[in-house]
Design an enzyme around this catalytic site. Structure first.
Site, short mmCIF file in Angstrom:
data_model
loop_
_atom_site.label_atom_id
_atom_site.label_comp_id
_atom_site.label_asym_id
_atom_site.label_seq_id
_atom_site.Cartn_x
_atom_site.Cartn_y
_atom_site.Cartn_z
N TYR A 62 -2.40 -0.46 10.14
CA TYR A 62 -2.60 -1.00 8.79
C TYR A 62 -1.32 -0.86 7.97
CZ TYR A 62 -3.97 -1.07 3.88
OH TYR A 62 -4.03 -1.34 2.53
N SER A 117 0.83 -1.21 0.00
CA SER A 117 0.00 0.00 0.00
C SER A 117 0.86 1.26 0.00
CB SER A 117 -0.87 -0.03 1.26
OG SER A 117 -1.36 1.26 1.55
N1 LIG Z 1 -8.37 -0.25 -2.62
C1 LIG Z 1 -7.28 0.49 -2.37
O1 LIG Z 1 -7.26 1.71 -2.61
C2 LIG Z 1 -6.05 -0.15 -1.81
C3 LIG Z 1 -4.92 0.67 -1.62
C4 LIG Z 1 -3.76 0.10 -1.12
C5 LIG Z 1 -3.73 -1.25 -0.82
N2 LIG Z 1 -4.83 -2.02 -0.99
C6 LIG Z 1 -4.73 -3.45 -0.67
O2 LIG Z 1 -5.18 -4.18 -1.78
C7 LIG Z 1 -5.82 -5.40 -1.36
C8 LIG Z 1 -7.22 -5.47 -1.94
O3 LIG Z 1 -7.94 -4.32 -1.48
P1 LIG Z 1 -9.45 -4.06 -1.84
O4 LIG Z 1 -9.61 -2.60 -2.00
O5 LIG Z 1 -9.88 -4.99 -2.91
O6 LIG Z 1 -10.12 -4.45 -0.44
P2 LIG Z 1 -11.41 -5.34 -0.14
O7 LIG Z 1 -11.65 -5.21 1.33
O8 LIG Z 1 -12.50 -5.00 -1.07
O9 LIG Z 1 -10.91 -6.81 -0.48
C9 LIG Z 1 -10.24 -7.65 0.44
C10 LIG Z 1 -11.01 -8.95 0.51
O10 LIG Z 1 -10.28 -9.81 1.38
C11 LIG Z 1 -11.21 -10.51 2.17
N3 LIG Z 1 -10.54 -10.89 3.42
C12 LIG Z 1 -10.18 -10.08 4.44
N4 LIG Z 1 -9.61 -10.80 5.42
C13 LIG Z 1 -9.62 -12.10 5.00
C14 LIG Z 1 -9.19 -13.31 5.57
N5 LIG Z 1 -8.66 -13.36 6.80
N6 LIG Z 1 -9.34 -14.46 4.85
C15 LIG Z 1 -9.89 -14.42 3.62
N7 LIG Z 1 -10.35 -13.29 3.03
C16 LIG Z 1 -10.21 -12.14 3.71
C17 LIG Z 1 -12.36 -9.55 2.40
O11 LIG Z 1 -13.57 -10.23 2.67
C18 LIG Z 1 -12.41 -8.80 1.08
O12 LIG Z 1 -13.37 -9.35 0.20
C19 LIG Z 1 -5.77 -5.37 0.15
O13 LIG Z 1 -4.63 -6.08 0.57
C20 LIG Z 1 -5.61 -3.90 0.48
O14 LIG Z 1 -4.98 -3.72 1.74
C21 LIG Z 1 -5.99 -1.50 -1.48
#
Ligand SMILES: NC(=O)c1ccc[n+]([C@@H]2O[C@H](COP(=O)([O-])OP(=O)(O)OC[C@H]3O[C@@H](n4cnc5c(N)ncnc54)[C@H](O)[C@@H]3O)[C@@H](O)[C@H]2O)c1
Length: 330
Positions: free
Chosen positions: A152, A127
């Site tokens: 986080y 991130s």
């Molecule tokens: N969206 C952004 O702007 C952004 C920015 C930086 C980093 N990220 C990272 O990218 C990745 C995807 O983000 P996103 O925006 O799609 O988030 P999101 O929350 O929509 O997707 C994450 C998914 O992981 C699942 N999850 C969480 N804990 C879990 C567990 N213990 N076992 C199984 N499944 C689990 C959740 O149910 C969710 O569906 C994440 O690692 C997030 O930290 C996202």
């Protein structure tokens, strides 16, 4: 190829799995479908994915060590794209343990599964928050990242260090992807683009932190998926070379961002123009854990893959608002 996509019911996981299936790959998606935000939205994404050729799904928690070991033993994935995590900066202030379980223990389970079954390449989500309060912009992957300001962010930085260790010790090819504020259709209800659009369409006030004096490098989902797909296709150098050539690290990091930060109030203006509705703004102080700005240097991504995110904000926001109106019927 045979892929594992973790977090497949999530925003980025859904789009990534869909794209991989369209490219002809076999994709097993896993997700624990937790209720951090609307489970209905996660199920609606999965319902779409079920029609994609080559896709299958299993409800599974990545923190469940035995289930993860059994999954890797049984499936023998060639590639892993790890996107499951407890996301969100603010939520980590009040719910630290879920970050430890999903982002730390869960990540060890992913690393172990990859190591034990010789996965060819693990690409995992990091991130932009790892840059913390860094003053030098744009943020480059070579910059020091020793000052995370939320749990986080600390777990994401920890993931990079853990992956580095596995790359070094076991020659596991790993790539960390630092995403910058991703937005677009099927986006996350806890993030500003979604929250602002919803409130503006409902005539509700929106919270503007720090008097709007902050900026974000908003990045359109299709650009992020393109970056992921291209990177997964080029494992780190040396990973498949003879032992004597394996001196270089087999882990790497990339920023995936537009490289064009936007001030918060300009972002709101963009939503106002896409919805045709004026926002009611409520000024609020800066939130603990939030950073003032993010700005990606995407030089490393461009030179490795030839790809640079390019979707202009007004186009991406218009597509998001279209999706929002259709999906929620407003
Ligand atoms: N969206 C952004 O702007 C952004 C920015 C930086 C980093 N990220 C990272 O990218 C990745 C995807 O983000 P996103 O925006 O799609 O988030 P999101 O929350 O929509 O997707 C994450 C998914 O992981 C699942 N999850 C969480 N804990 C879990 C567990 N213990 N076992 C199984 N499944 C689990 C959740 O149910 C969710 O569906 C994440 O690692 C997030 O930290 C996202």
């Amino acid at each position: 190829m045979k892929f594992l996509v973790t977090g497949a019911a999530g925003f980025i996981g859904f789009h990534t799995a869909m794209r991989l299936c369209r490219l002809g790959h076999e994709v097993l998606g896993i997700d624990n479908l937790n209720d951090y935000y609307s489970v209905d939205l996660k199920l609606a994404r999965l319902a779409r994915l079920q029609d994609a050729p080559g896709f299958s799904f299993r409800k599974l928690d990545i923190a469940d060590r035995d289930a993860m070991r059994a999954l890797f033993d049984e499936q023998r994935f060639e590639r892993v794209i790890h996107l499951a995590a407890q996301a969100g900066v603010r939520y980590s202030l009040d719910n630290p343990h879920v970050y430890a379980d999903s982002n730390l223990s869960g990540f060890v389970n992913v690393l172990e599964g990859c190591r034990q079954t010789n996965v060819g390449h693990l690409a995992y989500a990091s991130s932009s928050s790892v840059y913390g309060t860094n003053a030098k912009v744009p943020f480059a992957v070579e910059d020091a990242v020793d000052n995370p300001i939320s749990l986080y962010a600390a777990t994401k930085r920890a993931n990079e260090l853990m992956a580095h260790t596995y790359a070094h010790l076991y020659r596991l090819p790993t790539t960390g992807l630092r995403f910058f504020t991703v937005y677009g259709p099927w986006g996350r209800p806890d993030m500003a683009p979604f929250k602002f659009t919803k409130a503006i369409l409902e005539g509700q006030p929106i919270d503007i932190y720090n008097g709007g004096e902050m900026s974000r490098d908003f990045t359109y989902i299709d650009d992020v998926v393109e970056g992921i797909v291209r990177i997964q296709d080029c494992p780190p150098p040396y990973a498949n070379e003879p032992e004597e050539l394996r001196r270089g690290a087999t882990d790497r990091l990339f920023n995936i961002g537009l490289g064009s930060p936007v001030r918060l109030l300009d972002f709101v203006a963009c939503i106002e123009s896409a919805t045709g509705v004026e926002a009611i703004k409520q000024m609020k102080p800066m939130q603990p854990g939030d950073v003032l700005q993010t700005w990606a240097d995407v030089g490393a991504l461009a030179s490795r893959t030839g790809f640079r995110p390019a979707t202009p904000l007004h186009e991406g926001v218009a597509r998001f608002v279209d999706w929002y109106r259709t999906f929620y019927g407003v």
